[in-house]
Scaffold this active site. Structure first.
Site, PDB file in Angstrom:
ATOM      1  N   LYS A 161       0.849  -1.186   0.000  1.00 49.23           N
ATOM      2  CA  LYS A 161       0.000   0.000   0.000  1.00 49.23           C
ATOM      3  C   LYS A 161       0.890   1.243   0.000  1.00 49.23           C
ATOM      4  O   LYS A 161       1.855   1.334   0.774  1.00 49.23           O
ATOM      5  CB  LYS A 161      -0.890   0.014   1.242  1.00 49.23           C
ATOM      6  N   ASP A 188      -0.540  -0.731  -4.613  1.00 44.67           N
ATOM      7  CA  ASP A 188      -1.924  -0.267  -4.500  1.00 44.67           C
ATOM      8  C   ASP A 188      -1.938   1.112  -3.841  1.00 44.67           C
ATOM      9  O   ASP A 188      -1.649   1.256  -2.655  1.00 44.67           O
ATOM     10  CB  ASP A 188      -2.750  -1.249  -3.667  1.00 44.67           C
ATOM     11  N   GLU A 216      -2.303  -1.016  -8.856  1.00 43.66           N
ATOM     12  CA  GLU A 216      -3.744  -1.023  -8.641  1.00 43.66           C
ATOM     13  C   GLU A 216      -4.257   0.362  -8.249  1.00 43.66           C
ATOM     14  O   GLU A 216      -3.732   0.996  -7.340  1.00 43.66           O
ATOM     15  CB  GLU A 216      -4.089  -2.025  -7.534  1.00 43.66           C
ATOM     16  N   ASP A 241      -9.879  -0.994  -9.145  1.00 39.56           N
ATOM     17  CA  ASP A 241     -10.608  -1.500  -7.986  1.00 39.56           C
ATOM     18  C   ASP A 241     -11.792  -0.580  -7.703  1.00 39.56           C
ATOM     19  O   ASP A 241     -12.921  -0.857  -8.092  1.00 39.56           O
ATOM     20  CB  ASP A 241      -9.672  -1.596  -6.780  1.00 39.56           C
ATOM     21  N   LYS A 265     -14.699  -7.548  -5.750  1.00 39.73           N
ATOM     22  CA  LYS A 265     -14.959  -7.749  -4.319  1.00 39.73           C
ATOM     23  C   LYS A 265     -16.460  -7.889  -4.102  1.00 39.73           C
ATOM     24  O   LYS A 265     -17.244  -7.078  -4.609  1.00 39.73           O
ATOM     25  CB  LYS A 265     -14.428  -6.566  -3.503  1.00 39.73           C
TER      26      LYS A 265
END
Length: 367
Positions: A161, A188, A216, A241, A265
């Protein structure tokens, strides 16, 4: 054929062993609502809806009221069987707008019930062909302890992250160096960057020999044009995402040529059958698919793993969320050598057993 006679909710709260930090939020707990449905024969099924203010906008209170109200009304008295399983998400979507986590948990609970009645795993019920799946491990955007930047044994893909630390470029290089040869790095940014920041970072990482697997959602969710520009300028695959909640979002992303892959998700798209539809549409457009989750327990992750086994059994998925709330010494964990192992028990039986002590009292919907 069986009939649904009860819908109930309970809060599911578990501490994390390590703080989970992204560009969007920081949390020290799994904060979810478990959903339970019961049929006339007493068979039960379960699902999990996480509180994710900054992504789905759902809170535990809101999830409880949604399930207890319109979703329970949509289900109570319904006759269901395997043939009608694909219709459940339509009933729930017709009962309430948005509330994707609540809808997903309720649909999963019904599908779990049907899988238990049939003596099948949930994965087998939705077409899964694997009994274990490759899994990455997330490294938080900020860590209190430097050891939290080390991959746990067995994992070979790190999802790092970024977006909070001005030294992110150097941090990712350090993580790659200390992880050793053969470890792939996923980045991400959770919408925190712009085009120039992303390009500069990727160029620096590639020059330093970082084994980049993908990047991402580097840009804000609405910026499909910016993601398309990144695809033209970078050799690293771009995954969306937060830009893709629904199949309609995916179609817009495809039209804009904004993605190489999509992260699916359940709490974001509204359930298993919505996820399967997104995966089919992505495959038609020759996009890659990965299944992820919010910060959830084994209950939510077991459902996500069922979808993973159906849509991309050979992919390395983002199924590590439950790892954050499991004691590293726990021998019953579904995480084995960097993989998520699907329990052979019917439905989500094993996952429910493992989270039972984290549940609050059940509240039954009155319809």
């Amino acid at each position: 054929m069986t009939r649904i006679v009860e819908v109930a909710t309970a809060r599911l709260i578990r501490p994390l062993h390590t703080p989970f930090v992204t560009a969007l939020r920081r949390t020290d707990h799994v904060l979810s609502v478990a959903v339970r449905v019961t049929d006339a024969d007493g068979t039960t099924g379960y699902g999990e809806a996480p509180q994710i203010w900054r992504v789905t906008g759902e809170s535990m209170v809101g999830i409880e009221e949604c399930v207890q109200g319109p979703l329970a009304t949509a289900l109570l008295g319904r006759a269901v069987d395997d043939e009608q399983a694909p219709l459940v998400h339509r009933w729930l979507a017709g009962a309430v707008a948005a509330n994707t986590g609540a809808r997903a948990a309720t649909e999963v609970a019904v599908l779990d019930l049907l899988a238990r009645r049939a003596g099948r795993t949930l994965a087998a019920s939705v077409g899964g062909t694997a009994d274990e799946l490759g899994c990455d491990l997330t490294i938080a955007a900020q860590v209190d302890d430097p050891s939290a930047e080390l991959l746990a044994p067995g994992f070979t893909t790190a999802k790092v992250k970024v977006g909070l630390d001005p030294a992110d470029v150097q941090r990712v290089i350090r993580i790659q160096e200390q992880s050793g040869e053969g470890v792939r790095i996923r980045i991400d940014a959770n919408q925190a960057w712009d085009v120039s920041t992303t390009v500069a970072a990727v160029d620096a990482w590639q020059a330093a020999g970082v084994a980049l697997d993908l990047i991402e959602q580097p840009l804000p969710a609405h910026d499909l044009a910016g993601h398309a520009e990144l695809r033209r300028r970078l050799s690293v695959p771009v995954m969306l995402d937060e830009s893709v909640f629904s199949v309609h979002d995916l179609r817009r992303a495809i039209e804009a040529e904004a993605a190489d892959l999509v992260n699916i998700k359940l709490a974001k798209c509204g359930g298993i059958y919505a996820a399967l539809e997104i995966a089919r549409e992505a495959r038609k457009a020759e996009l890659g698919v990965m299944v992820g989750s919010m910060m959830e327990s084994e209950l939510g992750l077991a459902a996500a793993a069922a979808v993973s086994a159906a849509v991309a059994p050979d992919q390395t998925h983002d199924l590590d969320a439950a790892w954050w709330s499991i004691d590293p010494s726990d021998l019953g964990t579904p995480y084995r050598d960097g993989r998520f192992v699907i329990s052979p028990t019917p439905g989500l039986t094993r996952a429910v057993e493992r989270i039972s002590e984290s549940l609050g009292p059940w509240r039954v919907a009155t319809g």
